[in-house]
Design an enzyme around this catalytic site. Structure first.
Site, short mmCIF file in Angstrom:
data_model
loop_
_atom_site.label_atom_id
_atom_site.label_comp_id
_atom_site.label_asym_id
_atom_site.label_seq_id
_atom_site.Cartn_x
_atom_site.Cartn_y
_atom_site.Cartn_z
N ASP A 122 18.00 57.01 77.70
CA ASP A 122 16.93 56.02 77.54
C ASP A 122 16.42 55.99 76.11
O ASP A 122 16.26 54.92 75.51
CB ASP A 122 15.79 56.34 78.51
CG ASP A 122 14.92 55.12 78.80
OD1 ASP A 122 15.43 54.00 78.67
OD2 ASP A 122 13.75 55.30 79.16
N ASP B 218 13.29 53.37 85.74
CA ASP B 218 12.03 54.09 85.51
C ASP B 218 11.30 54.37 86.82
O ASP B 218 10.33 55.14 86.84
CB ASP B 218 11.13 53.28 84.58
CG ASP B 218 11.78 53.07 83.22
OD1 ASP B 218 12.52 53.97 82.79
OD2 ASP B 218 11.56 52.01 82.60
#
Length: 480
Positions: A350, A391
């Site tokens: 990420d 997420d």
């Protein structure tokens, strides 16, 4: 993994790219009870600075000259434009040439009507140093609407209110994320409890383990999963034009199946309406057939109308929440060790694709909530606050493991509650950093440490770290 609140440019999925040079044209009629209406404009902030509110704005009488392109000063008498706001059509000459002619004829504001997509003027800044009148583009259809709504005598002004530091859409994103993680993990715990109840004998326990191998991550599958994510993202960067439709198809199939599983679990608790029909060697409930048709139709409607930004985002969020819930419930992490490896690798993934290579196309699977505060951006494009499915799902797998560990060890949900609270704290921390840095953030950078550290501290404090780390090797049988 897509970071929250990054404005994506995936037009195929209806995610809008926000233009920094957008403003508002405030128009008012001259009737007994004057009507007012706002319209979107595009301008170049390097040339002019618009007032931030109507209090500091100057109104001008609007002269509609859309019958001309104003490429020659002889096209319009000077008396017509004196001290007025003038709107002309976009033509073959440049914005600079139009602006010089308008200013020489006494105009105080130049609006250029465009039938094409609005884009701010892009001439050199030095060429506009001698110009004092503001220049902006407006949609031709808005000019027509302005005359129909407000009449022929119209006063206009330009302004550009700043985007607020905090938008209520962040609260909605927070509620959706925490709710989905908490509910998905709780659902996983219920499934674990039912499995333990059904496996009273050692032979049944072995059968259950074999049945669950298809939905359990091992260390090897965790690494392979992250590698596949990286490869897929790189392929999207080079072949986005074609692969985006593959992703749309996969999302439709997966979300329809997930929505069915979620709703079927609820319908299963309803004691009536259980009429069945025989299909081959199976008895199928009629209501489940209608439910399957409904879920497929919902996914199909989203696929067809995904660019309808006024309402399609709600359907996408419903499908996305169902997808995340089903994923968290179905995919099981066998131990805390696998959770650490998965969350750690995806954290690096990420951060790399957000901070180091931000130009990489992001996977277009996100929770979308339109910004609720009024601004030029909301008037022009209805921008969205975004949170990637990853997420929610990635930390959700850890929370689900904590919930199952609570069930296996009869620990009164202490791991589940602690990890859920840690996830909520991580989300708040993400919002705070987002507001301070004013740029997209990799949410896992804050969610992963919060959840992993909290889970570790709880296990250490309860002197269960070895059980927690090894997982199924130390599982305690269910006790009625």
């Amino acid at each position: 993994v897509i970071t929250p609140f990054r404005q994506a440019c995936a037009k195929h999925l209806g995610l809008l790219q926000i233009n920094a040079d957008e403003g508002i044209l405030h128009a008012s009629g001259n009737g007994v009870t004057p009507l007012t209406k706002d319209y979107c404009i595009a301008y170049n902030s390097n040339w002019i600075t618009l007032p931030s509110s109507l209090d500091n704005a100057t109104f001008r009488s609007l002269e509609n000259l859309t019958s001309t392109v104003l490429c020659d000063s002889s096209e319009v008498p000077a008396v017509v434009m004196k001290d007025k706001a003038v709107v002309v059509m976009r033509g073959n000459c440049t914005f600079l040439e139009k602006a010089k002619i308008a200013q020489s004829l006494g105009a105080k504001m130049l609006l250029i009507a465009s039938k094409a997509r609005l884009s701010p003027p892009s001439d050199n800044k030095t060429d506009f140093e001698n110009l004092s009148l503001p220049v902006a583009l407006i949609r031709y259809n808005d000019i027509m609407d302005m005359q129909l709504t407000l009449g022929n005598e119209i006063n206009v002004t330009l302004y550009s209110p700043p985007l607020p530091e905090f938008d209520c859409s962040m609260v909605v994103i927070f509620v959706i994320a925490v709710f989905t993680v908490a509910l998905g993990a709780y659902w996983s715990g219920i499934a674990e409890l039912e499995n333990l109840k059904a496996t009273a004998s050692p032979g049944d326990r072995e059968t259950r383990r074999k049945k669950e191998e298809n939905v359990t991550f091992t260390t090897l599958t965790v690494v392979l999963f992250v590698v596949i994510c990286c490869v897929m993202l790189i392929l999207l960067y080079f072949f986005y034009k074609w692969l985006v439709y593959v992703i749309i198809l996969v999302f439709c199939l997966a979300s329809a199946m997930s929505l069915y599983n979620c709703l079927a679990a609820l319908i299963g608790e309803i004691p009536f309406g259980q009429c069945r029909i025989v299909c081959g060697n199976r008895n199928i409930e009629v209501r489940l057939i209608f439910l399957a048709a409904f879920c497929i139709a919902a996914a199909a409607v989203w696929a067809v109308f995904r660019n309808e930004d006024r309402w399609a985002w709600m359907l996408q969020d419903i499908l996305g929440i169902a997808f995340c819930l089903n994923f968290i419930k179905t995919l099981k992490m066998p131990n805390f060790k696998s959770c650490v490896i998965l969350l750690g690798l995806l954290l690096l993934y990420d951060v790399f694709f957000v901070f180091i290579t931000p130009f990489i196309t992001k996977l277009p699977v996100v929770i979308r909530v339109p910004r609720l505060e009024y601004s030029a951006a909301t008037l022009c494009d209805m921008p969205f606050s975004l949170l990637g499915f990853g997420d929610i799902i990635v930390p959700g797998l850890l929370v689900a493991y904590c919930r199952r560990f609570d069930v296996q060890t009869s620990s009164s949900s202490v791991y589940y509650v602690s990890c859920t609270i840690a996830y909520a704290v991580g989300m708040v921390l993400t919002f705070v950093v987002l507001a301070l840095m004013k740029m997209g953030q990799p949410a896992l950078l804050y969610l992963v440490p919060c959840t992993l550290i909290t889970s570790s501290l709880v296990a250490w404090r309860r002197k269960e770290m070895k059980k927690f780390w090894k997982g199924s090797s130390y599982q305690v049988g269910w006790m009625p």
